[in-house]
Design a protein around this motif. Structure first.
Motif, PDB file in Angstrom:
ATOM      1  N   ILE A  64       0.791  -1.368  -0.179  1.00  0.00           N
ATOM      2  CA  ILE A  64       0.003  -0.126  -0.002  1.00  0.00           C
ATOM      3  C   ILE A  64       0.847   1.412  -0.118  1.00  0.00           C
ATOM      4  CG2 ILE A  64      -1.751   1.194   1.228  1.00  0.00           C
ATOM      5  CD1 ILE A  64      -2.512  -1.337   2.579  1.00  0.00           C
ATOM      6  N   GLU A  65       1.900   1.287   0.752  1.00  0.00           N
ATOM      7  CA  GLU A  65       2.664   2.514   1.053  1.00  0.00           C
ATOM      8  C   GLU A  65       4.295   1.918   0.901  1.00  0.00           C
ATOM      9  OE1 GLU A  65       3.362   5.691   4.427  1.00  0.00           O
ATOM     10  OE2 GLU A  65       1.092   5.185   3.795  1.00  0.00           O
ATOM     11  N   GLU A  66       4.945   2.087  -0.207  1.00  0.00           N
ATOM     12  CA  GLU A  66       6.280   1.354  -0.203  1.00  0.00           C
ATOM     13  C   GLU A  66       7.402   2.267   0.628  1.00  0.00           C
ATOM     14  OE1 GLU A  66       7.779   3.451  -4.496  1.00  0.00           O
ATOM     15  OE2 GLU A  66       7.580   1.316  -4.338  1.00  0.00           O
ATOM     16  N   ASP A  67       7.014   3.527   0.957  1.00  0.00           N
ATOM     17  CA  ASP A  67       7.843   3.990   1.760  1.00  0.00           C
ATOM     18  C   ASP A  67       7.638   4.121   3.366  1.00  0.00           C
ATOM     19  OD1 ASP A  67       5.996   5.968   1.581  1.00  0.00           O
ATOM     20  OD2 ASP A  67       6.799   7.728   0.991  1.00  0.00           O
ATOM     21  N   PHE A  68       6.896   3.068   3.928  1.00  0.00           N
ATOM     22  CA  PHE A  68       6.416   3.149   4.931  1.00  0.00           C
ATOM     23  C   PHE A  68       7.505   2.510   5.810  1.00  0.00           C
ATOM     24  CE2 PHE A  68       3.598   0.811   8.404  1.00  0.00           C
ATOM     25  CZ  PHE A  68       3.709   2.009   9.067  1.00  0.00           C
ATOM     26  N   VAL A  69       8.257   3.311   6.687  1.00  0.00           N
ATOM     27  CA  VAL A  69       9.420   2.687   7.293  1.00  0.00           C
ATOM     28  C   VAL A  69       9.141   1.535   8.272  1.00  0.00           C
ATOM     29  CG1 VAL A  69      11.302   3.592   9.034  1.00  0.00           C
ATOM     30  CG2 VAL A  69      10.464   4.992   7.206  1.00  0.00           C
ATOM     31  N   LYS A  70       8.201   1.847   9.030  1.00  0.00           N
ATOM     32  CA  LYS A  70       7.896   0.790   9.994  1.00  0.00           C
ATOM     33  C   LYS A  70       7.344  -0.361   9.586  1.00  0.00           C
ATOM     34  CE  LYS A  70       6.501   4.146  13.516  1.00  0.00           C
ATOM     35  NZ  LYS A  70       7.129   5.331  13.022  1.00  0.00           N
ATOM     36  N   GLY A  71       7.193  -0.581   8.109  1.00  0.00           N
ATOM     37  CA  GLY A  71       6.763  -1.609   7.667  1.00  0.00           C
ATOM     38  C   GLY A  71       7.993  -2.436   7.293  1.00  0.00           C
ATOM     39  N   TYR A  72       9.134  -1.855   7.112  1.00  0.00           N
ATOM     40  CA  TYR A  72      10.279  -2.361   6.825  1.00  0.00           C
ATOM     41  C   TYR A  72      11.074  -2.986   8.073  1.00  0.00           C
ATOM     42  CZ  TYR A  72      10.563  -0.407   1.995  1.00  0.00           C
ATOM     43  OH  TYR A  72      10.161  -0.347   0.858  1.00  0.00           O
ATOM     44  N   ILE A  73      10.889  -2.183   9.143  1.00  0.00           N
ATOM     45  CA  ILE A  73      11.374  -2.530  10.297  1.00  0.00           C
ATOM     46  C   ILE A  73      11.100  -3.533  11.131  1.00  0.00           C
ATOM     47  CG2 ILE A  73      11.876  -1.524  12.617  1.00  0.00           C
ATOM     48  CD1 ILE A  73      12.242   1.085  11.805  1.00  0.00           C
ATOM     49  N   GLN A  74       9.516  -3.798  11.087  1.00  0.00           N
ATOM     50  CA  GLN A  74       8.717  -4.918  11.534  1.00  0.00           C
ATOM     51  C   GLN A  74       8.825  -6.153  10.670  1.00  0.00           C
ATOM     52  OE1 GLN A  74       7.934  -5.066  14.241  1.00  0.00           O
ATOM     53  NE2 GLN A  74       6.190  -3.992  14.924  1.00  0.00           N
ATOM     54  N   LYS A  75       9.391  -5.876   9.418  1.00  0.00           N
ATOM     55  CA  LYS A  75       9.523  -7.131   8.631  1.00  0.00           C
ATOM     56  C   LYS A  75      10.918  -7.628   8.736  1.00  0.00           C
ATOM     57  CE  LYS A  75       9.865  -8.683   3.842  1.00  0.00           C
ATOM     58  NZ  LYS A  75       9.469  -8.347   2.294  1.00  0.00           N
ATOM     59  N   SER A  76      11.630  -6.693   9.063  1.00  0.00           N
ATOM     60  CA  SER A  76      13.245  -6.999   9.471  1.00  0.00           C
ATOM     61  C   SER A  76      13.277  -7.666  10.674  1.00  0.00           C
ATOM     62  CB  SER A  76      14.106  -5.691   9.449  1.00  0.00           C
ATOM     63  OG  SER A  76      15.372  -6.009   9.826  1.00  0.00           O
ATOM     64  N   ASN A  77      12.676  -7.027  11.707  1.00  0.00           N
ATOM     65  CA  ASN A  77      12.646  -7.806  13.021  1.00  0.00           C
ATOM     66  C   ASN A  77      11.892  -9.533  12.900  1.00  0.00           C
ATOM     67  OD1 ASN A  77      13.373  -5.520  14.463  1.00  0.00           O
ATOM     68  ND2 ASN A  77      10.991  -4.973  14.659  1.00  0.00           N
ATOM     69  N   ALA A  78      10.982  -9.591  12.091  1.00  0.00           N
ATOM     70  CA  ALA A  78      10.408 -10.896  11.739  1.00  0.00           C
ATOM     71  C   ALA A  78      11.318 -11.960  10.854  1.00  0.00           C
ATOM     72  CB  ALA A  78       9.198 -10.990  10.933  1.00  0.00           C
ATOM     73  N   LEU A  79      12.231 -11.207  10.119  1.00  0.00           N
ATOM     74  CA  LEU A  79      13.234 -12.067   9.342  1.00  0.00           C
ATOM     75  C   LEU A  79      14.492 -12.298  10.362  1.00  0.00           C
ATOM     76  CD1 LEU A  79      13.172 -10.054   6.005  1.00  0.00           C
ATOM     77  CD2 LEU A  79      12.573 -12.465   6.291  1.00  0.00           C
ATOM     78  N   CYS A  85      14.813  -0.425   2.846  1.00  0.00           N
ATOM     79  CA  CYS A  85      14.176   0.808   3.182  1.00  0.00           C
ATOM     80  C   CYS A  85      15.050   2.168   3.278  1.00  0.00           C
ATOM     81  CB  CYS A  85      14.173   0.624   4.952  1.00  0.00           C
ATOM     82  SG  CYS A  85      13.157   1.828   5.747  1.00  0.00           S
ATOM     83  N   LEU A  86      16.365   1.958   3.409  1.00  0.00           N
ATOM     84  CA  LEU A  86      17.334   3.246   3.401  1.00  0.00           C
ATOM     85  C   LEU A  86      17.166   3.862   1.786  1.00  0.00           C
ATOM     86  CD1 LEU A  86      20.587   2.148   4.845  1.00  0.00           C
ATOM     87  CD2 LEU A  86      19.012   4.020   5.555  1.00  0.00           C
ATOM     88  N   GLU A  87      16.713   2.795   0.833  1.00  0.00           N
ATOM     89  CA  GLU A  87      16.573   3.369  -0.628  1.00  0.00           C
ATOM     90  C   GLU A  87      15.432   3.937  -0.877  1.00  0.00           C
ATOM     91  OE1 GLU A  87      16.186   0.994  -4.859  1.00  0.00           O
ATOM     92  OE2 GLU A  87      17.486   0.087  -3.304  1.00  0.00           O
ATOM     93  N   ASN A  88      14.501   3.293  -0.163  1.00  0.00           N
ATOM     94  CA  ASN A  88      12.889   3.725  -0.594  1.00  0.00           C
ATOM     95  C   ASN A  88      12.362   5.051   0.443  1.00  0.00           C
ATOM     96  OD1 ASN A  88      12.586   2.098  -2.584  1.00  0.00           O
ATOM     97  ND2 ASN A  88      11.839   0.528  -1.392  1.00  0.00           N
ATOM     98  N   CYS A  89      12.997   5.092   1.704  1.00  0.00           N
ATOM     99  CA  CYS A  89      12.650   6.052   2.482  1.00  0.00           C
ATOM    100  C   CYS A  89      13.491   7.010   2.813  1.00  0.00           C
ATOM    101  CB  CYS A  89      12.206   5.173   3.975  1.00  0.00           C
ATOM    102  SG  CYS A  89      11.075   3.682   3.431  1.00  0.00           S
ATOM    103  N   LYS A  90      13.780   8.133   2.137  1.00  0.00           N
ATOM    104  CA  LYS A  90      14.711   8.979   1.989  1.00  0.00           C
ATOM    105  C   LYS A  90      14.266   9.857   3.325  1.00  0.00           C
ATOM    106  CE  LYS A  90      16.387   7.733  -1.787  1.00  0.00           C
ATOM    107  NZ  LYS A  90      17.509   6.987  -1.837  1.00  0.00           N
ATOM    108  N   GLY A  91      15.261  10.228   4.147  1.00  0.00           N
ATOM    109  CA  GLY A  91      15.118  11.292   5.148  1.00  0.00           C
ATOM    110  C   GLY A  91      14.965  10.448   6.405  1.00  0.00           C
ATOM    111  N   ASN A  92      14.908   9.024   6.632  1.00  0.00           N
ATOM    112  CA  ASN A  92      15.110   8.138   7.686  1.00  0.00           C
ATOM    113  C   ASN A  92      16.237   7.478   8.144  1.00  0.00           C
ATOM    114  OD1 ASN A  92      12.033   8.688   8.871  1.00  0.00           O
ATOM    115  ND2 ASN A  92      11.787   8.336   6.355  1.00  0.00           N
ATOM    116  N   THR A  93      17.377   7.908   7.325  1.00  0.00           N
ATOM    117  CA  THR A  93      18.689   7.368   7.707  1.00  0.00           C
ATOM    118  C   THR A  93      19.143   7.195   8.960  1.00  0.00           C
ATOM    119  OG1 THR A  93      19.164   8.182   5.316  1.00  0.00           O
ATOM    120  CG2 THR A  93      21.110   7.200   6.921  1.00  0.00           C
ATOM    121  N   PRO A  94      19.236   7.988   9.771  1.00  0.00           N
ATOM    122  CA  PRO A  94      19.468   7.806  11.274  1.00  0.00           C
ATOM    123  C   PRO A  94      18.643   6.583  12.105  1.00  0.00           C
ATOM    124  CG  PRO A  94      19.533   9.966  10.770  1.00  0.00           C
ATOM    125  CD  PRO A  94      18.626   9.672   9.747  1.00  0.00           C
ATOM    126  N   LEU A  95      17.211   6.721  11.924  1.00  0.00           N
ATOM    127  CA  LEU A  95      16.392   5.768  12.571  1.00  0.00           C
ATOM    128  C   LEU A  95      16.927   4.453  12.004  1.00  0.00           C
ATOM    129  CD1 LEU A  95      13.867   5.057  14.211  1.00  0.00           C
ATOM    130  CD2 LEU A  95      12.609   5.399  11.983  1.00  0.00           C
TER     131      LEU A  95
END
Length: 215
Positions: free
Chosen positions: A153-168, A184-194
């Motif tokens: 639905i939203e390919e730049d949703f940071v928390k989606g990548y983080i939770q998927k990474s947690n599950a993996l 996530c770094l590639e698709n979610c610009k501006g969230n690099t530190p997080l």
């Protein structure tokens, strides 16, 4: 004149529906863009009438342009009100789900999030809330599935990548977990530190330490 009425009415419709196009409605939405709606047909098709009255093949619509546009505006208002009611009901279900989660009732929480999703399926945080429940229940595939839906639905949703990474990570799929965050770094610009902070946590196998708050 009629054209000015049409333009003013379409501006109103655009304002009403500004946040309404993401709703899961096949009449209005496709995966790669929006399909034609009865509103867009006004622009694409010539104004015609038939022996049964109406405009552009809509026999129940007023035969004058201004009347037709008024009917479309009223329909847009109804849709906006319907969306508002759905959002209010969804919020109640989300809050119930969050309460179940806090008390470790993960199945019940997922059930509430599922009801909320049926109401407001465009709210991506509902899927990551489900994913967090699944991770707690060690159902990592279900968690990944929920995250994939959010990212669909939203390919730049940071928390989606983080939770998927947690599950993996919990599945000991370390390479895939890191790749997920790199994407996530590639698709979610501006969230690099997080994202970088979570990349560092990938060195640990304790997935729960990396869980993000419910929304």
């Amino acid at each position: 004149d009629d054209m000015n009425v049409v333009k003013d009415t379409q501006d109103k419709i655009d304002s009403i529906l500004a946040n309404d196009w993401e709703e899961e409605d096949e009449e209005y939405k496709t995966r790669d863009g929006f399909s034609k709606s009865c509103i867009s047909k006004i622009q694409d098709e010539p104004t015609t009438t038939d022996s049964g009255g109406g405009i552009g093949g809509f026999p129940d619509m007023p035969s004058d342009q201004a009347g037709f546009m008024k009917a479309i505006e009223e329909d847009a208002n109804r849709r906006a009100e319907n969306r508002k009611r759905k959002e209010e009901k969804s919020k109640i279900r989300r809050e119930k789900g969050n309460e179940h989660f806090k008390h470790g009732r993960y199945d019940e929480a997922i059930s509430e999030y599922d009801i909320a999703i049926k109401l407001t399926g465009w709210e991506v945080s509902l899927y990551t809330n489900k994913a967090q429940c699944s991770i707690k229940m060690r159902d990592y595939d279900k968690a990944i599935e929920a995250c994939d839906r959010a990212l669909y639905i939203e390919e730049d949703f940071v928390k989606g990548y983080i939770q998927k990474s947690n599950a993996l990570l919990s599945k000991k799929a370390y390479r895939e977990a890191v790749d997920c965050l790199l994407l996530c770094l590639e698709n979610c610009k501006g969230n690099t530190p997080l994202v970088n902070s979570y990349l560092k946590k990938e060195k640990s196998t304790d997935c729960d330490s990396a869980l993000i708050p419910l929304l």
